[in-house]
Motif scaffolding. Structure first.
Motif, mmCIF file in Angstrom:
data_model
loop_
_atom_site.group_PDB
_atom_site.id
_atom_site.type_symbol
_atom_site.label_atom_id
_atom_site.label_comp_id
_atom_site.label_asym_id
_atom_site.label_seq_id
_atom_site.Cartn_x
_atom_site.Cartn_y
_atom_site.Cartn_z
ATOM 1 N N UNK A 523 0.827 -1.212 0.000
ATOM 2 C CA UNK A 523 0.000 0.000 0.000
ATOM 3 C C UNK A 523 0.861 1.262 0.000
ATOM 4 N N UNK A 524 1.977 1.234 0.743
ATOM 5 C CA UNK A 524 2.871 2.395 0.763
ATOM 6 C C UNK A 524 3.337 2.744 -0.645
ATOM 7 N N UNK A 525 3.700 1.704 -1.375
ATOM 8 C CA UNK A 525 4.190 1.900 -2.736
ATOM 9 C C UNK A 525 3.102 2.531 -3.612
ATOM 10 N N UNK A 526 1.884 2.054 -3.433
ATOM 11 C CA UNK A 526 0.777 2.573 -4.235
ATOM 12 C C UNK A 526 0.461 4.021 -3.857
ATOM 13 N N UNK A 527 0.540 4.330 -2.568
ATOM 14 C CA UNK A 527 0.298 5.719 -2.140
ATOM 15 C C UNK A 527 1.378 6.640 -2.697
ATOM 16 N N UNK A 528 2.621 6.205 -2.612
ATOM 17 C CA UNK A 528 3.726 7.068 -3.079
ATOM 18 C C UNK A 528 3.637 7.315 -4.573
ATOM 19 N N UNK A 529 3.127 6.321 -5.308
ATOM 20 C CA UNK A 529 2.988 6.494 -6.760
ATOM 21 C C UNK A 529 1.675 7.177 -7.124
ATOM 22 N N UNK A 530 0.785 7.308 -6.145
ATOM 23 C CA UNK A 530 -0.533 7.913 -6.417
ATOM 24 C C UNK A 530 -1.355 7.089 -7.390
ATOM 25 N N UNK A 531 -1.154 5.781 -7.366
ATOM 26 C CA UNK A 531 -1.816 4.923 -8.363
ATOM 27 C C UNK A 531 -3.146 4.385 -7.829
ATOM 28 N N UNK A 532 -4.053 5.272 -7.556
ATOM 29 C CA UNK A 532 -5.401 4.870 -7.161
ATOM 30 C C UNK A 532 -6.308 6.087 -7.315
ATOM 31 N N UNK A 533 -7.602 5.785 -7.460
ATOM 32 C CA UNK A 533 -8.568 6.885 -7.495
ATOM 33 C C UNK A 533 -8.845 7.451 -8.862
ATOM 34 N N UNK A 534 -8.435 6.774 -9.923
ATOM 35 C CA UNK A 534 -8.792 7.215 -11.279
ATOM 36 C C UNK A 534 -8.882 5.976 -12.179
ATOM 37 N N UNK A 535 -9.560 6.077 -13.326
ATOM 38 C CA UNK A 535 -9.729 4.886 -14.171
ATOM 39 C C UNK A 535 -8.390 4.286 -14.572
ATOM 40 N N UNK A 536 -8.317 2.960 -14.554
ATOM 41 C CA UNK A 536 -7.086 2.278 -14.946
ATOM 42 C C UNK A 536 -6.071 2.175 -13.831
ATOM 43 N N UNK A 537 -6.459 2.549 -12.615
ATOM 44 C CA UNK A 537 -5.532 2.424 -11.476
ATOM 45 C C UNK A 537 -6.261 1.707 -10.349
ATOM 46 N N UNK A 538 -5.518 1.375 -9.279
ATOM 47 C CA UNK A 538 -6.214 0.822 -8.126
ATOM 48 C C UNK A 538 -5.400 -0.186 -7.350
ATOM 49 N N UNK A 539 -5.950 -0.548 -6.200
ATOM 50 C CA UNK A 539 -5.337 -1.559 -5.340
ATOM 51 C C UNK A 539 -6.355 -2.679 -5.130
ATOM 52 N N UNK A 540 -5.941 -3.906 -5.436
ATOM 53 C CA UNK A 540 -6.889 -5.023 -5.481
ATOM 54 C C UNK A 540 -6.373 -6.267 -4.797
ATOM 55 N N UNK A 541 -6.816 -6.550 -3.587
ATOM 56 C CA UNK A 541 -6.613 -7.895 -3.068
ATOM 57 C C UNK A 541 -7.666 -8.789 -3.724
ATOM 58 N N UNK A 542 -7.253 -9.818 -4.431
ATOM 59 C CA UNK A 542 -8.231 -10.696 -5.099
ATOM 60 C C UNK A 542 -8.858 -11.615 -4.068
ATOM 61 N N UNK A 543 -10.164 -11.453 -3.853
ATOM 62 C CA UNK A 543 -10.837 -12.213 -2.810
ATOM 63 C C UNK A 543 -11.052 -13.653 -3.266
ATOM 64 N N UNK A 544 -10.957 -14.578 -2.326
ATOM 65 C CA UNK A 544 -11.004 -15.996 -2.672
ATOM 66 C C UNK A 544 -12.400 -16.502 -2.946
ATOM 67 N N UNK A 545 -13.172 -16.753 -1.910
ATOM 68 C CA UNK A 545 -14.482 -17.384 -2.092
ATOM 69 C C UNK A 545 -15.474 -16.385 -2.680
ATOM 70 N N UNK A 546 -16.552 -16.936 -3.202
ATOM 71 C CA UNK A 546 -17.557 -16.138 -3.892
ATOM 72 C C UNK A 546 -18.080 -14.976 -3.060
#
Ligand code: SF4
Ligand code: SF4
Length: 899
Positions: A523-546
């Motif tokens: 998350x630190x890396x993503x915050x420092x790069x500002x890579x969230x909050x606009x189309x084509x960016x984001x932080x995604x933990x892929x959830x397991x079960x349905x």
């Protein structure tokens, strides 16, 4: 006049269609049954079959409607005698390619298209070719490829190549020898085919068709896939014998799957009809199960719970609906007076959720699946999406085809590595060092988004100071990754070639003793790069079960009330007003603590719904000892399993196809689950059982409770929406047509594609320094010289409780394979397919060697599906991340013995 539309007439009916649409679109809008064999409804026209010829007033010839743009004022006739005559000749020619024996498996299957078109044009259903050139390929478990029925339209090759982006099949040969084939002219089973069935769904003739026995389809019901957290929409097709057809199809308004499914969603719903479903309530007497009435079973269950109030824990199911989970946590809090309720998120993404709550104030994926396809860079960490989230892997492959950079960080060579621009193969347990070294490159080279950092975050300076030791030299030394690769990954992630970057991660970094530190480093890396909050960016933990996202949202976690409300006075007052009883103010035990609680007496009774801790807990011998200490255990499930064997009461639950409700997928999309068939035997929906249990337990305890008298699950959803502002704007009516993504705070709100556009729920995004500590709790030594890694398979889901009951999946993956590097296999003297014993300090299993360089020398991979008596969690280590108590499933020391 609306210039964005055109108006034409087809068979004397006027129709308005969008500018740029084809005449075939107009024909289809009017529901006119014009043949269109090579046209997949969801794809661009191929123009290969020439069966959609029409007559257009004032135009010479007979154009193919699929390739003819509609023009204002056009007058089209599909029934013009010339058009019918030529189409009939084309269909006759097409039929002549086929053998006469073709029969459909199901009346409404797509390959009726040719038969129906032939009959409408006065031709027989099947062909009349006397020759026989190709043997059917029956090597795949779910479907056949019968080239005698193939008209070479090419729809299947487009489905496989352009849609799934797998490319297992293509059109091979020429002239009379032309055919659909696989690489090397071998069988389908020897190809890279994943059995996704995309080609089967689109084939218009039945050349590719399911193996199931033919039956009439009497009903189709749109619902949501019961397997993984992608949450694809599926259409349950009910046969006249009351069973589900094995081939489900995708839902037209499906936002999650984008018109695709994987093998499990398309073919693997048959577990619902498994002969060993428990469909009558059971009570154990004198060590034997006895069938009893619901009344008797519920009274016995209520008695056992009531006498253990104060020493109780509930394990809810991430496979059940939001409504089921909501009632289970309410029973736990209101009747049993404890917050001891948890679910399997503890065992997969609790570090991600905790780190995101601390740093952002929300524990969910920030972006939508469509952002993966718009991103300029995808950084996939510790996730084997092709096996675990196959439909998301398709989106990754599409992004790569559009030119996005794909960086895969994984000690194991997963399928995505083959498409990656950069594969980083770090030593297990060194993730923090890797991410921190990447962060230093980003900062040293001025690639961070300092505007974002200054205006949107806090804690930056402290974090930068914490990075001091993480030079490229240090990173390379600790992780084993060449410094140039670390630097390249940082550059591509911070400055993608276009659009933004998506950071996606799986359990490869969370199931560690340093899982929470790993998540913070990400998350630190993503915050420092500002890579969230606009189309084509984001932080995604892929959830397991349905429904692992929804189960937490509904409050099945000991740390929070529904909707992630805390235990402060304000929230407790609010819930007390709604429920007529005040929830306890102290945090409850997480599931791993409940297991310890069974041993030290803090937990004496458990209510386990749709989970099997004696397969999913680490160190299963230890877990079994814990469960055996319980005074009382109620298990509610579809099947008898390892944990249920220890229960005192078994309550038979309805399967996903037998009930209504909602699931919430990995992109925060709440979607409808709809009943297609009656529950098997006496099985009942989980929410109904939990309500009965709550009322009867309360009566025994002399507690007055209200709010367990729901008539239907929509009432439960409405109550949940009234208590959680993020879904307040949702209702079952609004979820029609593909669901809504939370936050959706008002009835007019369209739902939220991505989070953090302007702010974070906690105000500012917070940097939390993360330090590289011990690589793992247990490292190899001379006695146990290998590092064991565990994970899932494409053809089985988790422990396999459902997928082991689907014959076609068992045929695809029938036995437990132990992946070993060729160097180690040679040293051990074991060949591919030879038998191996894997031994850890806690237990052992036997499996078949799969010799592959997908694992590094010194590493072993064992899937955690149980096949035969072998289950990986007999080996794994019950060492925990101190913060979230997630077990370290991903690393422990083992030795291998050739048998
Ligand atoms: S089942 Fe899927 S992977 Fe296999 S050939 Fe068909 S489209 Fe390709
Ligand atoms: S990707 Fe997941 S949700 Fe989609 S069909 Fe496959 S198992 Fe079901």
């Amino acid at each position: 006049m609306d210039t964005a539309t055109v108006h034409i007439t087809v068979d004397e009916s006027p129709v308005e269609i969008p500018l740029g649409a084809s005449v075939l679109d107009a024909v289809n809008r009017l529901g006119i049954p014009l043949p269109q064999l090579c046209k997949d409804p969801d794809r661009s026209p191929l123009g290969a079959c020439r069966t959609c010829l029409v007559h257009v007033e004032g135009q010479r010839g007979l154009p193919a409607a699929c390739h003819l743009p509609a023009r204002e004022g056009m007058v089209v006739r599909t029934e013009h005698p010339d058009a019918v005559r030529v189409r009939r000749a084309v269909l006759d020619l097409t039929l002549s390619m086929l053998t006469p024996s073709l029969e459909p498996a199901n009346e409404r299957d797509s390959f009726q298209e040719l038969g129906a078109a032939a009959i409408r044009h006065g031709l027989g259903r099947a062909g009349h070719a006397p020759h026989h050139r190709f043997e059917p390929d029956v090597s795949k478990s779910f479907f056949v490829l019968d080239r005698e029925a193939c008209i070479l339209c090419g729809r299947c090759t487009v489905a496989c190549g352009d849609v799934q982006r797998i490319g297992a099949i293509s059109l091979a040969g020429r002239g009379h020898d032309a055919r659909v084939g696989v690489f090397g002219d071998s069988t389908m089973a020897s190809s890279v085919c994943t059995s996704c069935g995309q080609c089967v769904a689109t084939c218009p003739t039945g050349a590719l068709r399911p193996k199931e026995t033919p039956a009439r389809i009497v009903r189709e019901v749109e619902t949501t896939c019961p397997y993984c957290g992608v949450g694809c929409g599926i259409t349950l097709r009910v046969r006249e014998d009351g069973r589900l057809a094995t081939m489900a199809d995708d839902v037209p308004a499906n936002h999650s799957s984008g018109g695709t499914l994987c093998v499990k969603g398309r073919f693997a719903t048959g577990f619902v009809h498994s002969g060993d479903r428990i469909t009558t309530p059971l009570i154990k007497r004198d060590g034997m199960w006895r069938e009893v009435s619901w009344d008797e079973a519920l009274e016995a269950a209520a008695d056992g719970l009531a006498r253990n109030r104060g020493h109780f824990g509930a394990l809810a199911s991430a496979k059940a609906t939001n409504e089921d989970g909501f009632v289970i946590q309410k029973l736990t809090r209101v009747v049993m007076g404890t917050n001891n309720v948890d679910h399997c998120t503890r065992l997969c993404h609790s570090p991600s959720v905790e780190a995101m709550l601390v740093s952002m104030g929300s524990g969910a994926t920030s972006n939508s699946y469509e952002d993966y396809e718009e991103a300029g860079c995808l950084l996939v960490v510790g996730a084997d999406a092709s096996a675990n989230h196959p439909v998301i892997a398709i989106r990754f492959r599409r992004a790569v085809a559009r030119g996005a950079r794909l960086i895969v960080i994984n000690p194991k060579r997963v399928e995505l590595c083959d498409q990656a621009d950069l594969w980083i193969r770090q030593k297990p347990g060194t993730d923090v060092a890797l991410f921190n070294a990447m962060a230093r490159v980003m900062l040293d080279e001025g690639l961070g988004n300092l505007d974002f950092v200054r205006t949107r975050t806090e804690g930056f300076e402290d974090w930068v100071r914490s990075l001091e030791p993480y030079t490229l030299d240090y990173g390379e030394r600790v992780t084993g990754v060449p410094r140039a690769d670390i630097a390249q990954a940082a550059r591509w992630y911070a400055r993608p070639p276009f659009s933004g970057s998506c950071r996606i991660w799986g359990m490869g970094i969370t199931q560690h003793i340093n899982g929470t530190a790993n998540a913070h480093a990400v998350l630190n890396l993503s915050l420092a790069a500002g890579q969230m909050g606009f189309p084509g960016s984001g932080i995604s933990p892929l959830r397991g079960q349905n429904n692992v996202q929804g189960c937490g949202d509904a409050g099945c976690i000991p740390t929070n009330l529904p909707g992630y409300a805390g235990y402060g006075e304000g929230d407790l007052d609010r819930f007390e007003r709604a429920w007529g009883a005040r929830p306890p103010a102290e945090q409850g035990l997480v599931v791993t603590e409940m297991m310890e609680g069974c041993l030290d007496g803090r937990v004496r009774a458990m209510y386990v719904v749709g989970e099997n801790p004696l397969l999913s807990e680490p160190d299963l011998h230890h877990a079994e000892k814990a469960i055996q200490q319980l005074d009382f255990l109620v298990v509610q499930d579809l099947f008898m399993h390892e944990t249920a064997e220890h229960a005192h009461v078994f309550l038979p639950a309805a399967a996903f196809a037998e009930k209504d409700g909602t699931f919430t997928n990995s992109e925060r999309r709440v979607q409808r689950v709809r009943q297609a068939i009656e529950p098997a035997g006496q099985a009942r929906p989980d929410w109904w059982i939990a309500c009965e249990l709550a009322k009867r337990t309360a009566r025994r305890l002399g507690i007055r409770v209200t709010g367990f008298d729901y008539h239907q699950p929509s009432e439960i959803f409405d109550e949940m929406a009234s208590l959680w502002p993020s879904v307040r704007g949702m209702s079952y009516a609004r979820l029609e047509g593909g669901g809504l993504q939370w936050p959706c705070p008002t009835p007019e709100h369209p739902g939220t594609r991505y989070l953090y556009g302007d702010s974070f729920p906690r105000g500012k995004g917070r940097f939390v320094p993360a330090l590289q500590t011990a690589e793992a709790a247990e490292l190899p030594d001379p006695e146990y010289p290998f590092v064991l890694n565990t994970g899932r398979l494409l053809y089985h889901w988790h422990g396999g409780t459902l997928t082991r009951r689907v014959q076609g999946l068992l045929e695809l993956a029938p036995r437990l394979e132990v992946a070993v590097n060729p160097v180690d296999a040679r040293r051990l003297g074991v060949d591919d397919g030879g038998t191996l014993r894997v031994v850890s300090r806690r237990g052992e299993l036997t499996g078949y060697a799969h010799v592959t360089d997908a694992v590094r020398p010194g590493a072993v991979f064992v899937p955690f599906v149980k096949l035969g008596d072998s289950a990986a969690n007999f080996l794994t280590n019950a060492a925990y991340d101190p913060s979230t108590k997630i077990p370290e499933y991903k690393v422990c020391a083992v030795r291998l013995e050739r048998i």
